[in-house]
Every structure is written in C-alpha cells, then in structure tokens.
Design an enzyme around this catalytic site. Structure first.
Site, short mmCIF file in Angstrom:
data_model
loop_
_atom_site.label_atom_id
_atom_site.label_comp_id
_atom_site.label_asym_id
_atom_site.label_seq_id
_atom_site.Cartn_x
_atom_site.Cartn_y
_atom_site.Cartn_z
CG HIS A 34 10.96 5.64 -0.80
ND1 HIS A 34 10.75 6.70 -1.64
CD2 HIS A 34 10.06 5.78 0.21
CE1 HIS A 34 9.78 7.46 -1.17
NE2 HIS A 34 9.34 6.92 -0.05
CD GLU A 53 8.02 2.97 2.00
OE1 GLU A 53 7.14 3.67 2.56
OE2 GLU A 53 8.25 3.03 0.78
CD GLU A 61 3.80 5.00 6.26
OE1 GLU A 61 3.19 5.94 6.79
OE2 GLU A 61 4.81 4.45 6.76
CG HIS A 90 2.56 7.75 -1.54
ND1 HIS A 90 2.08 9.04 -1.68
CD2 HIS A 90 3.33 7.75 -0.43
CE1 HIS A 90 2.53 9.79 -0.69
NE2 HIS A 90 3.28 9.03 0.08
CG ASP A 143 3.45 4.20 0.38
OD1 ASP A 143 3.73 4.67 1.49
OD2 ASP A 143 4.19 4.32 -0.62
#
Length: 256
Positions: free
Chosen positions: A15, A42, A123, A57, A44
C-alpha cells in the site's frame, strides 16, 4: 496472468509501498516493499499543472512534503524540489529519518522504470489525470501489468477498452454489496477486480457472500488496508485474493 487479476493468486500488495516503514508513494517505500516480498505495488496518481502523472495520494502537498498547495497548481519541475521524506516519522515526530535525504515525488513513469516487471495497482485519484496515466502505460508497454482503479468511475473512462483491465469504482462496489445483501440479481460486471476497504460506515465489506459473488463473476477481491497477520489469514480463508498492506513482510509471512 497478472496476479492482480488471478482468482487463485493471493498477492501481497504494498500500500503506497512499504508505507509503514518508509515515506508513502516514494521509490524508497517501493524498493523496501519488494525486498520484503510484496508481489505487487499499489500507488496513487495525480496530475501536475503541466500534464505529468505523479505519484502522490493527497490533492495537496502539506501532509507528506515540505511544500504546500495543490499538486495541480505546480509544475513537475516545481514538485521535484519538494522533500517527500520530510514528514515521515516512526516515533511520533521525535525524529524524521528520511528528511533531507533526497526523497522526491516520483512520476508514474519513473516507478515503472524502476520496477519493470512488478504488477501495479494504479489508483487514479482524479478524472483529470486519466489520459496522462493511459499515455504512460502505453508508452512503457505496461498495460498488461498495471491495473487502474478509482473511487470515481469518471476517472476510469480512458481504460474501458483493450489493452486495459480496470477495477470497480465505488458505485460498482456499492451495487454489488447491496445486491448481495438483499439477494438480488447481481449487476453485470464490466470491471475485472474489486479493491475494497475492510469496512465502510461500520459495515463489513468483504463478507463471505460478497467475495463469493465477485468470484462468481470472475473478479478477485483485494482488501485494504490490512496490517496484521490474523486479519489477513481470516480474509484469505474467506476467499479474498489480495491483501493491501503497509507492512508487506508481516502479511507475506502470514500467507498460507
């Protein structure tokens, strides 16, 4: 097959990298995640003022860097001057081990260059960045290993045709959840996987029935954010595929 799309795989998904131990969404966090055994990353992505896809993010810079203001208000050159390790601390602010060490906000392309074979859950944080993400994935021949997802379905329009596979948006997840809860006909799935929180507004999301319904449509379920071994094991026993975690080694060691 990309393990993020494989019903039988149980990938450990880092993450924002190993963000429990290094500054989130930075190359050091991604490097540490791979060393700790993560199967996928993962991250962003947001857009700069001059159209670059950068890995961060928040919509603003304050929480994770030494700069302030919206990401979208800065050029890539300006963002490269920000210290992305400035705020990270492991001891509630007594020390900042990455401050002043040259940690920067990376571009999506730089992450793909650094980890050329690693699957990535991308993301897409805002509709404005989707075309830049699409362009990078095609230019780097990374559409096969990178799977876009977003809470906002409008941010996924650029990925609804081959060679892309994309994840369910928040609306898709809600539709499936309520269909399962009230035993209605399942909505048709145009997406290829679901990335869901452990709970939402006090309700558990990846229940056994929810996971089974998704699997019946060929869609693996990945759950975020899970940082302890016991919870990871329970979710895997329930049929969940991927575990999204800040501590990849903890979850990797818990995998059956």
């Amino acid at each position: 097959m990309n393990p993020l799309l494989d019903l039988d795989a149980r990938p450990v998904i880092a993450h924002r990298g190993a963000s429990g131990l290094a500054p989130e969404n930075t190359l050091p966090a991604f490097e540490l995640a791979i060393r700790q055994g993560a199967d996928a990353l993962e991250l962003d992505v947001r857009l700069t003022r001059d159209g670059a896809a950068v890995v961060i993010h928040d919509a603003t810079l304050e929480r994770t860097t030494d700069r302030s203001g919206p990401v979208l208000a800065h050029t890539l050159a300006e963002l490269r001057m920000a210290d992305a390790g400035a705020r990270f601390t492991l001891d509630r602010g007594r020390t900042f081990p990455f401050r002043g060490t040259g940690v920067r906000i990376p571009t999506l392309a730089e992450v793909l260059w650094a980890f050329p074979k690693v699957p990535v859950l991308v993301e897409v944080k805002e509709p404005e960045v989707q075309e830049a993400v699409r362009r990078v994935l095609l230019q780097e021949d990374a559409a096969g290993r990178c799977v876009p997802a977003s809470e906002d379905g409008a941010a996924l329009q650029a990925f609804r045709a081959p060679p892309f596979a994309f994840g369910a948006c928040a609306g898709d997840i809600a539709q499936l959840y309520w269909a399962v809860l009230f035993r209605r006909r399942l909505p048709q799935a145009g997406y290829r996987f679901l990335s869901v929180p452990r709970s939402h507004r006090g309700l558990p999301v990846p229940t056994s029935r929810f996971v089974a319904a998704a699997r019946s449509q060929g869609c693996p379920v990945h759950v975020w954010t899970v940082n302890d071994a016991a919870t990871a094991r329970r979710l895997w026993a329930r049929g969940v595929a991927g575990i999204v975690t800040n501590f990849p080694r903890v979850v990797r060691d818990a995998r059956p």
